[in-house]
Design a protein around this motif. Structure first.
Motif, short mmCIF file in Angstrom:
data_model
loop_
_atom_site.label_atom_id
_atom_site.label_comp_id
_atom_site.label_asym_id
_atom_site.label_seq_id
_atom_site.Cartn_x
_atom_site.Cartn_y
_atom_site.Cartn_z
N GLY A 62 0.79 -1.22 0.00
CA GLY A 62 0.00 0.00 0.00
C GLY A 62 0.82 1.27 0.00
N GLN A 63 2.13 1.18 -0.27
CA GLN A 63 3.00 2.36 -0.29
C GLN A 63 3.18 2.80 -1.74
N TYR A 64 2.13 3.39 -2.29
CA TYR A 64 2.06 3.61 -3.74
C TYR A 64 3.03 4.66 -4.24
N ASP A 65 3.21 5.75 -3.52
CA ASP A 65 4.14 6.78 -3.99
C ASP A 65 5.56 6.24 -4.04
N GLN A 66 5.97 5.52 -2.98
CA GLN A 66 7.31 4.95 -2.96
C GLN A 66 7.47 3.89 -4.05
N ALA A 67 6.40 3.13 -4.28
CA ALA A 67 6.46 2.10 -5.33
C ALA A 67 6.69 2.73 -6.69
N ALA A 68 5.95 3.80 -6.98
CA ALA A 68 6.12 4.48 -8.27
C ALA A 68 7.53 5.05 -8.40
N ASP A 69 8.07 5.60 -7.31
CA ASP A 69 9.43 6.14 -7.35
C ASP A 69 10.45 5.05 -7.66
N GLU A 70 10.29 3.89 -7.03
CA GLU A 70 11.23 2.78 -7.28
C GLU A 70 11.14 2.29 -8.72
N ALA A 71 9.93 2.20 -9.26
CA ALA A 71 9.78 1.74 -10.64
C ALA A 71 10.41 2.74 -11.61
N ARG A 72 10.20 4.03 -11.35
CA ARG A 72 10.79 5.05 -12.24
C ARG A 72 12.31 5.02 -12.15
N LEU A 73 12.85 4.81 -10.96
CA LEU A 73 14.30 4.72 -10.81
C LEU A 73 14.83 3.51 -11.59
N ALA A 74 14.11 2.39 -11.54
CA ALA A 74 14.53 1.21 -12.29
C ALA A 74 14.58 1.50 -13.79
N ILE A 75 13.59 2.24 -14.28
CA ILE A 75 13.55 2.60 -15.71
C ILE A 75 14.70 3.53 -16.05
N GLU A 76 14.99 4.46 -15.15
CA GLU A 76 16.12 5.38 -15.38
C GLU A 76 17.43 4.61 -15.45
N LEU A 77 17.59 3.60 -14.58
CA LEU A 77 18.82 2.81 -14.57
C LEU A 77 18.91 1.88 -15.77
N ASN A 78 17.76 1.35 -16.20
CA ASN A 78 17.74 0.44 -17.35
C ASN A 78 16.48 0.70 -18.16
N PRO A 79 16.57 1.58 -19.16
CA PRO A 79 15.38 1.97 -19.93
C PRO A 79 14.73 0.85 -20.72
N ARG A 80 15.38 -0.31 -20.79
CA ARG A 80 14.79 -1.43 -21.51
C ARG A 80 14.39 -2.57 -20.57
N LEU A 81 14.24 -2.25 -19.30
CA LEU A 81 13.82 -3.27 -18.33
C LEU A 81 12.30 -3.39 -18.36
N VAL A 82 11.82 -4.43 -18.99
CA VAL A 82 10.39 -4.60 -19.22
C VAL A 82 9.59 -4.59 -17.92
N ASP A 83 10.06 -5.35 -16.92
CA ASP A 83 9.28 -5.48 -15.69
C ASP A 83 9.10 -4.15 -14.97
N ALA A 84 10.04 -3.24 -15.13
CA ALA A 84 9.91 -1.94 -14.47
C ALA A 84 8.71 -1.18 -15.02
N TYR A 85 8.51 -1.24 -16.33
CA TYR A 85 7.34 -0.59 -16.93
C TYR A 85 6.06 -1.27 -16.48
N LEU A 86 6.09 -2.61 -16.41
CA LEU A 86 4.90 -3.34 -15.97
C LEU A 86 4.58 -3.03 -14.51
N ASN A 87 5.61 -2.91 -13.67
CA ASN A 87 5.38 -2.62 -12.26
C ASN A 87 4.92 -1.18 -12.05
N LEU A 88 5.41 -0.26 -12.89
CA LEU A 88 4.92 1.11 -12.82
C LEU A 88 3.44 1.15 -13.24
N ALA A 89 3.12 0.42 -14.30
CA ALA A 89 1.71 0.34 -14.73
C ALA A 89 0.86 -0.28 -13.62
N ASP A 90 1.38 -1.28 -12.94
CA ASP A 90 0.62 -1.97 -11.89
C ASP A 90 0.27 -1.03 -10.75
#
Length: 700
Positions: free
Chosen positions: A201-229
């Motif tokens: 239930g920590q949605y803001d922190q979750a979105a921040d972590e997913a965006r950081l993952a995308i920044e670190l690896n722009p082709r990491l599929v799961d990061a986009y899926l987890n941000l969408a989730d």
């Protein structure tokens, strides 16, 4: 034989096979794929079935996205008598990527039998078992990997993934954090932590972590899926689609992306598009349980019950981690279809496969009335005792289920102990401003002044197809819909988001009214009808039973002057109590705090009083739940007459109608009229003081 020489190898008259392999690897590592392949093919010409050349060709095919060819090469390589264990391990990973989990598990098992110290083999086996839903076996494999390589961040990340699926969230978070301590820029661990934080239930922190993952690896599929989730979880579907658009830009055929987009489009009621994507996912991966589950959910939303049940069954029997959700979905759909005995048997089957499943236990709680000694109560209480091992949504759902159970058994004190906790937990996951909502509703009333109706009277689309049933949630809207939908000329479409989506696409409400023209009214009315007309299946009337459309009642009168509105009312305290006992699937943010609930009800009542004054009486009526209970036939005849239809006795037998009912009241509308819900709040009055104070005179 290993020392054999070959001729006709590029740039060499005679090379040994080891030398040729060395050159092949050197060319491949230098990015010279064509030369590397030529060396491998020359080796195989001299020594058919040579394992090392086949293995390298397999790695090359995989790198270029040809998974079928990669598997074919590696499978042949593993048939060689002395092929290293790592070849079987790599084959296992390629099988996993293809979705062939059973074949992958067999190859990984072979690898670790050949070399019990092979860390990649144990890791691949653990991940395959994880994806196959064999979580305890996966846990044992991945614990071994961590023991062998305690300083490897990947080992902690993979172990955390299995812990998360086992609902051991505290341990999962510990290993994700350890992975990131070892490697702070580990994109995959940031992405997985995002998924875990969503469950907590920590949605803001979750979105921040997913965006950081995308920044670190722009082709990491799961990061986009987890941000969408996380965006889907907090009902930000536009943001979810933007994340999936970014994924689509570089992975247009990714299975997870197709499935996620289908789910978002289903939520947005763009079900034709969702269905196309879900079928595409099944065609792409016919053995994917997740793809069949997505297709089942879309078919369920479209009312294709038989095919949806088939797809739920497919998803439940295929390898993967979707079986629990699929079995629960199948049972729920049977309940929605009025097949209660089959539904209860399906819930039993789900619990046999997944003992102690919070998802199944809480779904079954909604489908039955608890009596003293019900064994489900002890099971759910034990699940709550596990505390933070469980996800926040699981804990919240369990508290809601126990609140219902103890209310059913007449124990208000214990019921409210759980209901207060459940609502407090749910309320902690979003922001809601009660005062701002009240000002917004007052602004709606101010905007829809008599002068506006005079200026825009009857400029919209004059269709008589739509019938809107509006009011507070839990005020009898489902009962009224079920009565009317039992008429042969009425189709009950359930709770549609169509009107809200059409309005939102044209600008903020009610501000868009300031520049409303007859052309705009026509465009809005037509856009709504375009969404609902395909659902009507030739019926003269279609019911849109979205309670929250009460906010738009004035706009409905302008853009659809032929539409009829039915406002359902019920005792204010009974209504609010019923809201407080439910965890809604959609956004009903005002229902999770007794004071805010009372404040919202007061604003709602004020707005409804305004609509009563300004809406045309031939298109707007009010019906009281208590009146329906006291005089079913009289009220049913009044409602049918209001729709301009001839009377049919079937409307009195509404509880036998087999239409699908997708609402929190699904169990109630399958029963004949009963009066036990009237005045229900009085037995709980001592626990409702904040609500009663907020309602003020309305509670009297």
């Amino acid at each position: 034989m290993i020392g054999a020489y070959m001729s006709s190898v590029p740039n060499s008259d005679a090379l040994s096979i080891p030398e040729a392999l060395s050159r092949a690897h050197a060319h491949w590592n230098a990015g010279q794929a064509d030369q590397a392949e030529q060396y491998c093919q020359r080796i195989l010409a001299a020594w058919p079935g040579q394992a090392d050349a086949l293995h390298l060709l397999g790695l090359m095919a995989h790198a270029y996205g040809n998974l079928d060819l990669a598997i074919a090469h590696l499978r042949q390589a593993c048939m060689a008598p002395r092929a290293p264990a790592i070849y079987s391990s790599n084959l296992a990973e390629m099988y996993r990527q293809k979705g062939l989990l059973a074949e992958g598990e067999e190859a990984a098992q072979r690898a670790v039998v050949m070399d019990p110290s092979l860390v990649p083999g144990w890791s691949n086996l653990g991940i395959l078992l994880q994806e196959a839903g064999k979580l305890e076996q996966s846990l044992a494999c991945l614990e071994r990997v961590v023991a062998l390589t305690p300083d490897a961040p990947e080992a902690h990340n993979n172990l955390a993934n299995t812990c998360r699926r086992l609902d051991r969230l505290d341990r999962a978070e510990r290993h994700y954090r350890q992975a990131l301590a070892l490697y702070p820029n580990y994109a995959e661990a940031h992405s997985n932590l995002a998924f875990l934080l969503t469950a907590q239930g920590q949605y803001d922190q979750a979105a921040d972590e997913a965006r950081l993952a995308i920044e670190l690896n722009p082709r990491l599929v799961d990061a986009y899926l987890n941000l969408a989730d996380v965006e889907i979880t907090r009902h930000r579907h536009g943001a979810a689609l933007r994340a999936l658009d970014a994924l689509h830009a570089f992975a247009p055929q990714h299975l997870g992306g197709l499935i996620a987009r289908a789910k978002v489009l289903k939520q947005l009621e763009r079900t034709d598009e969702a269905l196309e994507l879900a079928r595409q996912a099944v065609a792409l991966a016919p053995y994917s349980a997740e793809a069949h589950l997505a297709l089942a959910l879309v078919l369920q939303a479209q009312g294709e019950t038989d095919e949806a049940l088939e797809q739920f069954e497919q998803a439940a029997t295929l390898p993967g981690s979707s079986a629990e959700e699929a079995l629960n979905g199948r049972a729920t759909l049977l309940m929605e279809s009025g097949r209660k005995e089959e539904a209860m048997a399906a819930f039993d089957r789900a619990l046999e496969a997944f003992p102690g499943s919070v998802r199944v236990l809480t779904s079954r709680a909604d489908a039955k009335t608890f009596k003293a000694g019900d064994p489900d109560v002890a099971v759910i209480e034990a699940l709550l005792a596990e505390g933070e091992r469980r996800s926040l949504p699981d804990l919240t759902s369990a508290h809601f289920a126990l609140g219902k159970a103890y209310l059913d058994m007449g124990d208000a004190a214990r019921a409210f102990s759980h209901l207060n906790t459940a609502n407090r937990q749910k309320r902690s996951t979003f922001r809601y401003d009660s005062a701002a909502t009240d000002r917004w509703m007052q602004g709606i009333a101010d905007t829809f002044a008599p002068a506006l109706f005079e200026r825009l009277r009857r400029v919209g689309v004059p269709s008589e197809l739509p019938v809107f049933i509006v009011g507070m949630p839990r005020s009898g809207t489902s009962l009224v819909e079920q009565i009317l939908a039992s008429h042969s000329q009425v189709f009950g479409a359930g709770e549609l988001s169509a009107l809200r989506l059409v309005i939102e696409s044209h600008g903020p409400f009610p501000d868009l009214l300031h520049s409303m023209t007859p052309e705009t009214a026509q465009r809005l009315g037509r856009a709504y009808l375009d969404r609902i007309e395909p659902l009507a299946h030739g019926h003269l009337r279609l019911i849109d039973k979205m309670p929250g459309n009460f906010l738009y009642a004035g706009l409905i009168s302008l853009i659809l002057p032929g539409a009829r509105l039915i406002h359902c009312r019920r005792d204010p305290v009974d209504t609010c109590l019923s809201c407080y006992t439910k965890q809604f699937s959609g956004e009903q943010q005002f229902t999770y705090d007794l004071t805010e609930l009372g404040e919202f009800y007061t604003g709602y009542q004020r707005l409804m009083d305004h609509w009563t004054r300004v809406l045309p009486s031939d298109r707007y009526i009010q019906v009281d739940y208590e009146s329906v209970v006291d005089d079913l036939e009289g009220e049913a005849r009044r409602l049918v007459s209001f729709l301009g239809l001839p009377w049919e006795d079937a409307c009195l037998q509404f509880h036998t109608h087999r239409r699908v009912v997708r609402t929190a009241s699904v169990n109630q509308v399958r029963q004949p009229i009963y009066k036990t819900s009237r005045g229900r709040w009085q037995a709980c009055a001592e626990h409702l003081r904040p609500l009663l104070d907020a309602l003020g005179p309305a509670a009297a």
